[in-house]
Motif scaffolding. Structure first.
Motif, PDB file in Angstrom:
ATOM      1  N   MET A 122      -7.117   3.659  -1.322  1.00  0.00           N
ATOM      2  CA  MET A 122      -6.112   2.961  -0.509  1.00  0.00           C
ATOM      3  C   MET A 122      -6.352   2.821   0.929  1.00  0.00           C
ATOM      4  SD  MET A 122      -3.598   1.971  -2.701  1.00  0.00           S
ATOM      5  CE  MET A 122      -5.067   1.338  -3.737  1.00  0.00           C
TER       6      MET A 122
ATOM      7  N   CYS B  39       0.812   4.149  -2.790  1.00  0.00           N
ATOM      8  CA  CYS B  39       0.667   5.477  -2.374  1.00  0.00           C
ATOM      9  C   CYS B  39       1.656   6.460  -2.731  1.00  0.00           C
ATOM     10  CB  CYS B  39       0.189   5.517  -0.904  1.00  0.00           C
ATOM     11  SG  CYS B  39      -1.441   4.922  -0.298  1.00  0.00           S
TER      12      CYS B  39
ATOM     13  N   ARG C 242       0.875  -1.275   0.012  1.00  0.00           N
ATOM     14  CA  ARG C 242      -0.108  -0.129   0.042  1.00  0.00           C
ATOM     15  C   ARG C 242       0.847   0.974  -0.168  1.00  0.00           C
ATOM     16  NH1 ARG C 242      -4.542   0.157   4.377  1.00  0.00           N
ATOM     17  NH2 ARG C 242      -4.963  -1.673   3.049  1.00  0.00           N
TER      18      ARG C 242
END
Length: 81
Positions: A76, A50, A46
């Motif tokens: 996310m 991001c 993640r």
């Protein structure tokens, strides 16, 4: 079937259509980002997704593009129940 349109007007209509093309879908954008991360040899997480999204957000050329990346960043951090 006979077309009465002027060929130049059809050509300009096609050009206008492609100039007004929308942004890629969220799935397409995430797929491109995941591919970039994997090709670079980094681990997929993640955080790495991001980071890529934030970099693209900073380089966005339009408000629509900014909104597209902001929405993906928001995805996310949402949880499904």
């Amino acid at each position: 079937m006979r077309q009465d349109r002027n060929p130049s007007s059809a050509s300009s209509a096609i050009t206008r259509y492609f100039n007004e093309a929308s942004l890629p879908s969220q799935q397409e954008t995430l797929g491109l980002i995941v591919g970039e991360i994997l090709r670079s040899g980094r681990s997929l997480s993640r955080k790495t997704i991001c980071t890529k999204l934030i970099c693209r957000l900073e380089q966005a050329n339009s408000s629509e593009e900014e909104l597209h990346y902001q929405q993906l960043i928001g995805l996310m951090f949402t949880t499904e129940r």
